[in-house]
Scaffold this motif. Structure first.
Motif, PDB file in Angstrom:
ATOM      1  N   VAL A 158       9.161  -4.980  -6.968  1.00 30.36           N
ATOM      2  CA  VAL A 158       7.602  -3.706  -7.410  1.00 30.36           C
ATOM      3  C   VAL A 158       8.644  -3.131  -8.081  1.00 30.36           C
ATOM      4  CG1 VAL A 158       6.328  -3.789  -5.041  1.00 30.36           C
ATOM      5  CG2 VAL A 158       8.821  -2.298  -5.722  1.00 30.36           C
ATOM      6  N   GLY A 159       8.217  -2.441  -9.261  1.00 27.86           N
ATOM      7  CA  GLY A 159       9.142  -1.756 -10.505  1.00 27.86           C
ATOM      8  C   GLY A 159       8.288  -0.515 -11.256  1.00 27.86           C
ATOM      9  N   VAL A 160       8.684   0.973 -11.767  1.00 25.86           N
ATOM     10  CA  VAL A 160       7.493   1.116 -12.524  1.00 25.86           C
ATOM     11  C   VAL A 160       8.658   1.518 -13.376  1.00 25.86           C
ATOM     12  CG1 VAL A 160       6.839   3.831 -11.818  1.00 25.86           C
ATOM     13  CG2 VAL A 160       6.864   2.519 -10.339  1.00 25.86           C
ATOM     14  N   ALA A 161       7.969   1.190 -14.947  1.00 25.35           N
ATOM     15  CA  ALA A 161       8.514   2.047 -15.752  1.00 25.35           C
ATOM     16  C   ALA A 161       7.449   2.456 -16.683  1.00 25.35           C
ATOM     17  CB  ALA A 161       9.063   0.262 -16.960  1.00 25.35           C
ATOM     18  N   ARG A 162       8.812   3.188 -18.310  1.00 24.56           N
ATOM     19  CA  ARG A 162       7.921   3.600 -19.035  1.00 24.56           C
ATOM     20  C   ARG A 162       7.908   2.928 -19.933  1.00 24.56           C
ATOM     21  NH1 ARG A 162       9.952   7.820 -22.833  1.00 24.56           N
ATOM     22  NH2 ARG A 162       8.918   9.887 -22.694  1.00 24.56           N
ATOM     23  N   ARG A 174       0.626  -1.133   0.246  1.00 25.80           N
ATOM     24  CA  ARG A 174      -0.064  -0.212   0.392  1.00 25.80           C
ATOM     25  C   ARG A 174       0.665   0.971  -0.077  1.00 25.80           C
ATOM     26  NH1 ARG A 174      -4.673   0.582  -1.351  1.00 25.80           N
ATOM     27  NH2 ARG A 174      -6.206   2.652  -0.859  1.00 25.80           N
ATOM     28  N   ASN A 175       2.291   1.183   0.964  1.00 28.38           N
ATOM     29  CA  ASN A 175       2.692   2.559   1.027  1.00 28.38           C
ATOM     30  C   ASN A 175       3.597   2.465  -0.164  1.00 28.38           C
ATOM     31  OD1 ASN A 175       2.076   2.676   3.402  1.00 28.38           O
ATOM     32  ND2 ASN A 175       3.985   1.914   3.722  1.00 28.38           N
ATOM     33  N   PHE A 176       3.620   1.616  -0.973  1.00 32.76           N
ATOM     34  CA  PHE A 176       4.493   1.098  -2.482  1.00 32.76           C
ATOM     35  C   PHE A 176       3.231   2.361  -3.792  1.00 32.76           C
ATOM     36  CE2 PHE A 176       4.645  -0.498  -7.063  1.00 32.76           C
ATOM     37  CZ  PHE A 176       5.698   0.132  -6.961  1.00 32.76           C
ATOM     38  N   MET A 177       2.480   1.469  -3.576  1.00 36.84           N
ATOM     39  CA  MET A 177       1.098   2.373  -4.279  1.00 36.84           C
ATOM     40  C   MET A 177       1.811   3.985  -4.224  1.00 36.84           C
ATOM     41  SD  MET A 177      -1.646   4.072  -4.632  1.00 36.84           S
ATOM     42  CE  MET A 177      -3.251   3.498  -3.352  1.00 36.84           C
ATOM     43  N   ASN A 178       1.320   4.300  -3.235  1.00 37.00           N
ATOM     44  CA  ASN A 178       1.074   6.095  -3.081  1.00 37.00           C
ATOM     45  C   ASN A 178       2.406   6.635  -2.921  1.00 37.00           C
ATOM     46  OD1 ASN A 178      -1.397   5.250  -1.240  1.00 37.00           O
ATOM     47  ND2 ASN A 178      -0.606   5.846   0.587  1.00 37.00           N
ATOM     48  N   ARG A 179       3.756   5.847  -3.038  1.00 34.98           N
ATOM     49  CA  ARG A 179       5.008   6.332  -3.210  1.00 34.98           C
ATOM     50  C   ARG A 179       5.203   6.511  -5.215  1.00 34.98           C
ATOM     51  NH1 ARG A 179       7.037   2.889   0.246  1.00 34.98           N
ATOM     52  NH2 ARG A 179       8.323   1.734  -1.550  1.00 34.98           N
ATOM     53  N   ALA A 180       4.342   5.524  -5.893  1.00 32.67           N
ATOM     54  CA  ALA A 180       5.162   5.598  -8.118  1.00 32.67           C
ATOM     55  C   ALA A 180       3.293   6.329  -7.775  1.00 32.67           C
ATOM     56  CB  ALA A 180       4.521   4.036  -7.360  1.00 32.67           C
ATOM     57  N   ALA A 181       2.549   6.146  -6.905  1.00 28.80           N
ATOM     58  CA  ALA A 181       1.368   7.315  -7.789  1.00 28.80           C
ATOM     59  C   ALA A 181       2.092   9.207  -7.550  1.00 28.80           C
ATOM     60  CB  ALA A 181       0.416   7.209  -6.901  1.00 28.80           C
ATOM     61  N   ARG A 182       2.557   9.141  -6.268  1.00 31.27           N
ATOM     62  CA  ARG A 182       2.783  10.546  -5.833  1.00 31.27           C
ATOM     63  C   ARG A 182       4.290  10.841  -6.793  1.00 31.27           C
ATOM     64  NH1 ARG A 182       3.284  10.029  -0.827  1.00 31.27           N
ATOM     65  NH2 ARG A 182       5.777   9.502  -0.811  1.00 31.27           N
ATOM     66  N   LEU A 183       5.339  10.213  -6.951  1.00 32.89           N
ATOM     67  CA  LEU A 183       5.996  10.184  -7.895  1.00 32.89           C
ATOM     68  C   LEU A 183       5.852  10.957  -9.235  1.00 32.89           C
ATOM     69  CD1 LEU A 183       9.283   8.063  -7.673  1.00 32.89           C
ATOM     70  CD2 LEU A 183       8.694   7.909 -10.279  1.00 32.89           C
ATOM     71  N   LEU A 184       4.462   9.937 -10.326  1.00 28.31           N
ATOM     72  CA  LEU A 184       4.265   9.932 -11.445  1.00 28.31           C
ATOM     73  C   LEU A 184       3.746  11.540 -11.678  1.00 28.31           C
ATOM     74  CD1 LEU A 184       3.525   6.096 -12.841  1.00 28.31           C
ATOM     75  CD2 LEU A 184       5.679   8.033 -12.591  1.00 28.31           C
ATOM     76  N   ALA A 185       3.015  11.753  -9.956  1.00 28.00           N
ATOM     77  CA  ALA A 185       2.567  12.776 -10.654  1.00 28.00           C
ATOM     78  C   ALA A 185       3.353  13.996 -10.024  1.00 28.00           C
ATOM     79  CB  ALA A 185       1.025  12.819  -8.962  1.00 28.00           C
ATOM     80  N   VAL A 228      10.277  -4.691  -2.792  1.00 26.24           N
ATOM     81  CA  VAL A 228       9.416  -2.986  -1.890  1.00 26.24           C
ATOM     82  C   VAL A 228       9.693  -2.330  -0.998  1.00 26.24           C
ATOM     83  CG1 VAL A 228       8.345  -3.988  -0.921  1.00 26.24           C
ATOM     84  CG2 VAL A 228       6.984  -2.552  -1.370  1.00 26.24           C
ATOM     85  N   THR A 229      10.957  -2.564  -0.514  1.00 27.08           N
ATOM     86  CA  THR A 229      11.589  -1.881   1.132  1.00 27.08           C
ATOM     87  C   THR A 229      12.537  -1.267   0.497  1.00 27.08           C
ATOM     88  OG1 THR A 229      12.380  -3.823   2.280  1.00 27.08           O
ATOM     89  CG2 THR A 229      10.687  -2.574   3.022  1.00 27.08           C
ATOM     90  N   ASN A 230      12.539  -1.191  -0.593  1.00 26.61           N
ATOM     91  CA  ASN A 230      14.540  -0.716  -1.509  1.00 26.61           C
ATOM     92  C   ASN A 230      13.886   0.165  -2.199  1.00 26.61           C
ATOM     93  OD1 ASN A 230      15.811  -2.579   0.827  1.00 26.61           O
ATOM     94  ND2 ASN A 230      16.271  -3.920  -0.629  1.00 26.61           N
ATOM     95  N   TRP A 231      13.019   0.341  -2.756  1.00 32.98           N
ATOM     96  CA  TRP A 231      12.410   1.059  -3.936  1.00 32.98           C
ATOM     97  C   TRP A 231      11.965   2.677  -3.223  1.00 32.98           C
ATOM     98  CZ3 TRP A 231       8.602   4.424  -6.012  1.00 32.98           C
ATOM     99  CH2 TRP A 231       8.741   4.231  -7.628  1.00 32.98           C
ATOM    100  N   HIS A 232      12.888   3.324  -3.873  1.00 31.64           N
ATOM    101  CA  HIS A 232      12.298   4.761  -3.222  1.00 31.64           C
ATOM    102  C   HIS A 232      12.119   4.731  -1.803  1.00 31.64           C
ATOM    103  CE1 HIS A 232      12.588   6.861  -6.647  1.00 31.64           C
ATOM    104  NE2 HIS A 232      12.579   5.888  -7.469  1.00 31.64           N
ATOM    105  N   PRO A 233      12.977   4.158  -0.730  1.00 30.60           N
ATOM    106  CA  PRO A 233      12.483   4.341   0.397  1.00 30.60           C
ATOM    107  C   PRO A 233      12.179   5.560   1.415  1.00 30.60           C
ATOM    108  CG  PRO A 233      14.684   3.548   0.528  1.00 30.60           C
ATOM    109  CD  PRO A 233      14.115   3.348  -0.727  1.00 30.60           C
ATOM    110  N   GLU A 234      11.122   5.844   2.141  1.00 32.36           N
ATOM    111  CA  GLU A 234      11.053   7.218   2.552  1.00 32.36           C
ATOM    112  C   GLU A 234      12.047   7.099   3.948  1.00 32.36           C
ATOM    113  OE1 GLU A 234       6.989   7.397   2.842  1.00 32.36           O
ATOM    114  OE2 GLU A 234       6.413   7.919   0.925  1.00 32.36           O
TER     115      GLU A 234
END
Length: 261
Positions: free
Chosen positions: A255-259, A52-63, A235-241
């Motif tokens: 987890v991952g995010v790609a363009r 759930r935290n990853f979803m929030n971080r990824a969405a915010r990063l893309l926004a 997940v804990t290593n992807w843009h950790p807060e």
């Protein structure tokens, strides 16, 4: 929207996920199945929360990078902050389409549709295995000439190989323009194969076509796309807060995010 009857005779992954998160929107059949999994795989609670935290971080990063259109498939039962709340806090004009196949999510759709006046949200009752229906319904508020973030968070481990998950992802990405993004998370048996085999068996006996995948199998979903840093990670290593609660580098979730180039 037509309210379909809720099937309480068998567990549903969205309701089990809500139970892992500590939510109240599950039935005894969901709770019994979830407790069986927790009994030998307690890390699943942590995986749900970190997901759930990853979803929030990824969405915010893309926004923050200027993406203002989001297609979220496998939405699940609303848990604040919901995706539209995260991205509309960055850009109030953001437009979000939610998709799920559990009627109980439909009953909560009002919470998912509370958009800012400048933006828009929509809910589609559909299965990820219906890509044409999803894309057609999303066109009502999403401009497919502009980049879209396609989110399939904690979903593809409920799409076993016989349903062609890699092809489904390709079919969903195909109508999206260059500059769009794919956001994925997926549980893995890499760290505890025996326990995850038992968990998959529980889901399958409940009628859910579950399947965990290795790091390489997960990475395959990003074929032809440009992974953004730091690539595929636990997940804990992807843009950790800075205040991240979990620092275990073996939470069983990739987890991952790609363009899309």
């Amino acid at each position: 929207m037509t309210l379909d009857p809720i099937d309480t005779s068998r567990p549903h992954p969205a309701r089990m996920y809500d139970y892992y998160l500590g939510g109240k929107d599950s039935y005894s059949v969901d709770e019994e199945a979830a407790e069986k999994v927790i009994s030998f795989l307690p890390a699943i609670r942590t995986a749900a929360r970190t997901n759930r935290n990853f979803m929030n971080r990824a969405a915010r990063l893309l926004a923050d990078r200027g993406v203002n259109q989001f297609l979220d498939i496998g939405t699940g039962i609303p848990t604040e902050p919901n995706l539209h709340q995260v991205v509309q806090a960055v850009n109030p004009q953001s437009r979000v389409v939610y998709v799920d196949n559990d009627p109980i999510v439909l009953r909560h759709a009002e919470a998912l549709l509370r958009s800012t006046p400048e933006g828009a949200t929509k809910y589609i009752q559909a299965d990820v295995r219906e890509p044409e229906k999803i894309i057609e319904g999303a066109r009502d508020i999403i401009n497919l000439d502009e980049p879209v973030a396609l989110s399939l968070v904690a979903l593809l481990h409920f799409v076993s190989d016989e349903y062609r998950p890699y092809d489904l992802v390709d079919e969903l990405l195909a109508p999206l323009p260059s500059g769009s993004f794919l956001v994925l998370s997926h549980v893995t048996g890499d760290f505890d194969a025996a326990s995850w085999d038992r968990a998959v068996e529980i889901y399958r006996k409940s009628g859910v076509p579950a399947q965990v995948r290795s790091r390489d199998e997960f990475r395959r979903f990003f074929t032809g796309l440009d992974l953004i840093d730091p690539g595929v990670q636990v997940v804990t290593n992807w843009h950790p807060e800075s205040d991240q609660e979990f620092d275990d580098d073996q939470v069983p979730l990739y987890v991952g995010v790609a363009r899309k180039p």
